[in-house]
Write an enzyme that holds these catalytic residues in place. Structure first.
Site, PDB file in Angstrom:
ATOM      1  N   ASP A  53       0.809  -1.215   0.000  1.00 27.50           N
ATOM      2  CA  ASP A  53       0.000   0.000   0.000  1.00 27.50           C
ATOM      3  C   ASP A  53       0.848   1.274   0.000  1.00 27.50           C
ATOM      4  O   ASP A  53       2.060   1.233   0.223  1.00 27.50           O
ATOM      5  CB  ASP A  53      -0.960   0.007   1.207  1.00 27.50           C
ATOM      6  CG  ASP A  53      -0.297  -0.483   2.501  1.00 27.50           C
ATOM      7  OD1 ASP A  53       0.941  -0.564   2.544  1.00 27.50           O
ATOM      8  OD2 ASP A  53      -1.018  -0.784   3.461  1.00 27.50           O
ATOM      9  N   HIS A 105      -7.305  -4.861  10.062  1.00 29.02           N
ATOM     10  CA  HIS A 105      -7.032  -4.546   8.645  1.00 29.02           C
ATOM     11  C   HIS A 105      -5.729  -5.201   8.186  1.00 29.02           C
ATOM     12  O   HIS A 105      -4.814  -5.436   8.980  1.00 29.02           O
ATOM     13  CB  HIS A 105      -7.039  -3.031   8.376  1.00 29.02           C
ATOM     14  CG  HIS A 105      -5.874  -2.258   8.877  1.00 29.02           C
ATOM     15  ND1 HIS A 105      -5.994  -1.057   9.536  1.00 29.02           N
ATOM     16  CD2 HIS A 105      -4.534  -2.485   8.809  1.00 29.02           C
ATOM     17  CE1 HIS A 105      -4.807  -0.582   9.830  1.00 29.02           C
ATOM     18  NE2 HIS A 105      -3.901  -1.441   9.404  1.00 29.02           N
ATOM     19  N   GLU A 122      -9.719  -2.089   5.197  1.00 30.04           N
ATOM     20  CA  GLU A 122     -10.372  -1.835   6.481  1.00 30.04           C
ATOM     21  C   GLU A 122     -11.570  -2.776   6.655  1.00 30.04           C
ATOM     22  O   GLU A 122     -12.009  -3.413   5.689  1.00 30.04           O
ATOM     23  CB  GLU A 122     -10.842  -0.370   6.513  1.00 30.04           C
ATOM     24  CG  GLU A 122      -9.722   0.658   6.389  1.00 30.04           C
ATOM     25  CD  GLU A 122      -8.923   0.836   7.680  1.00 30.04           C
ATOM     26  OE1 GLU A 122      -8.965  -0.049   8.565  1.00 30.04           O
ATOM     27  OE2 GLU A 122      -8.237   1.863   7.815  1.00 30.04           O
ATOM     28  N   ASN A 145      -7.693  -3.120  14.203  1.00 28.97           N
ATOM     29  CA  ASN A 145      -9.073  -3.471  13.818  1.00 28.97           C
ATOM     30  C   ASN A 145      -9.107  -4.635  12.824  1.00 28.97           C
ATOM     31  O   ASN A 145     -10.122  -4.885  12.193  1.00 28.97           O
ATOM     32  CB  ASN A 145      -9.786  -2.244  13.221  1.00 28.97           C
ATOM     33  CG  ASN A 145      -9.078  -1.712  11.982  1.00 28.97           C
ATOM     34  OD1 ASN A 145      -8.101  -2.307  11.510  1.00 28.97           O
ATOM     35  ND2 ASN A 145      -9.564  -0.612  11.445  1.00 28.97           N
TER      36      ASN A 145
HETATM   37  C1  F6R Z   1       1.229  -1.395   5.990  1.00 23.81           C
HETATM   38  C2  F6R Z   1       0.237  -2.421   6.283  1.00 23.81           C
HETATM   39  C3  F6R Z   1      -0.634  -2.274   7.487  1.00 23.81           C
HETATM   40  C4  F6R Z   1       0.155  -2.609   8.765  1.00 23.81           C
HETATM   41  C5  F6R Z   1      -0.738  -2.476   9.991  1.00 23.81           C
HETATM   42  C6  F6R Z   1       0.017  -2.708  11.273  1.00 23.81           C
HETATM   43  O1  F6R Z   1       1.902  -1.700   4.791  1.00 23.81           O
HETATM   44  O2  F6R Z   1       0.107  -3.330   5.547  1.00 23.81           O
HETATM   45  O3  F6R Z   1      -1.735  -3.132   7.362  1.00 23.81           O
HETATM   46  O4  F6R Z   1       0.644  -3.912   8.685  1.00 23.81           O
HETATM   47  O5  F6R Z   1      -1.302  -1.201  10.032  1.00 23.81           O
HETATM   48  O6  F6R Z   1       0.955  -1.713  11.455  1.00 23.81           O
HETATM   49  P1  F6R Z   1       2.067  -1.786  12.593  1.00 23.81           P
HETATM   50  O7  F6R Z   1       2.996  -2.866  12.219  1.00 23.81           O
HETATM   51  O8  F6R Z   1       2.701  -0.432  12.589  1.00 23.81           O
HETATM   52  O9  F6R Z   1       1.332  -2.075  13.865  1.00 23.81           O
END
Ligand code: F6R
Length: 250
Positions: free
Chosen positions: A67, A138, A143, A136
């Protein structure tokens, strides 16, 4: 879905890096999917250390990131391209032309999404996809409520995700409101998935995931539908998962 228990964040990072390194050594021209965020930072640190010490080569590796924020270009230190260059790509021998990250400043974001999925297809799909998990549930920026069939697309970020990610920005209002994310369907087509879950902040997410309920309101639960998904989680993240449930995955 298989679960590997790690003692703590260092252990999880080392286990994940070792898994990737072995795969890359065995298939030096593989296509890998990468994630950003705090969770994979340790794993990237170990990949760089291994590259310096053992010269595992990435010359023929192709990568696709999950992303990118809309509105941030690669020179912005909150963009995911900047993150990847800083934590990994600038320190290994990967060809920059083999690195793919959705462009957050494209004049035509819709075309950018379609092209991204097409490129993944042209590379024969993703062999090994790395995932983190949001509080959450995701994955990427898919989401809650994202269709399991969704393709790479433009999404609006929830307030929770914007709040969670605000720690990287000078001011919470600077967190973009939209992003381009690989879709759930795109991610699920990866031949293998490795998800990392670390820390007490992810306790609820780990509990929800391992409860086994598959539901689009908790995107990560889609991993239960995947034939080859591995989760590495540390003890802090697994505290609230009942022991009998844990046993079923080990
Ligand atoms: C970012 C991604 C997000 C993160 C998620 C957890 O490329 O894929 O889904 O994996 O937001 O983020 P952290 O590791 O910062 O808790």
């Amino acid at each position: 879905m298989k679960l590997i228990k790690a003692k703590d964040y260092e252990d999880l990072s080392k286990l994940a890096a070792t898994y990737f390194i072995k795969k890359i050594q065995y298939s030096p021209a593989m296509t890998i999917g990468l994630a950003t965020g705090s969770t994979p930072e340790g794993m990237y640190r170990y990949l760089v250390k291994d590259y310096k010490e053992n010269h595992t080569s990435y010359r023929n590796i192709t990568t696709f990131n999950l992303d990118e924020y809309i509105g941030l270009d690669g020179s912005n230190n909150n963009s995911y391209r900047f993150f990847m260059n800083n934590h990994l790509f600038n320190h290994i021998d990967i060809e920059k032309s083999n690195v793919h990250i959705p462009c957050g400043t494209s004049k035509d974001s819709l075309a950018e999404c379609a092209t991204y999925d097409q490129l993944i297809k042209e590379h024969g799909g993703i062999d090994l996809q790395l995932l983190g998990i949001g509080g959450n549930g995701h994955i990427g920026f898919n989401e809650p409520g994202s269709s399991f069939q969704s393709r790479t697309r433009i999404v609006e970020l929830t307030d929770k995700t914007r709040r969670d990610n605000a720690r990287f920005f000078n001011n919470p209002e600077e967190v973009p409101t939209e992003a381009i994310t690989m879709g759930m369907g795109t991610i699920l087509e990866s031949k293998e998935i490795l998800m990392l879950i670390s820390g007490e902040g992810k306790r609820e997410a780990a509990r929800m995931l391992l409860s086994g309920n598959v539901n689009e309101d908790f995107p990560a639960s889609a991993l239960h539908k995947h034939a080859n998904a591995i989760v590495i989680a540390d003890e802090a993240a697994l505290t609230d998962v009942p022991a009998d449930l844990l046993k079923a995955y080990l």
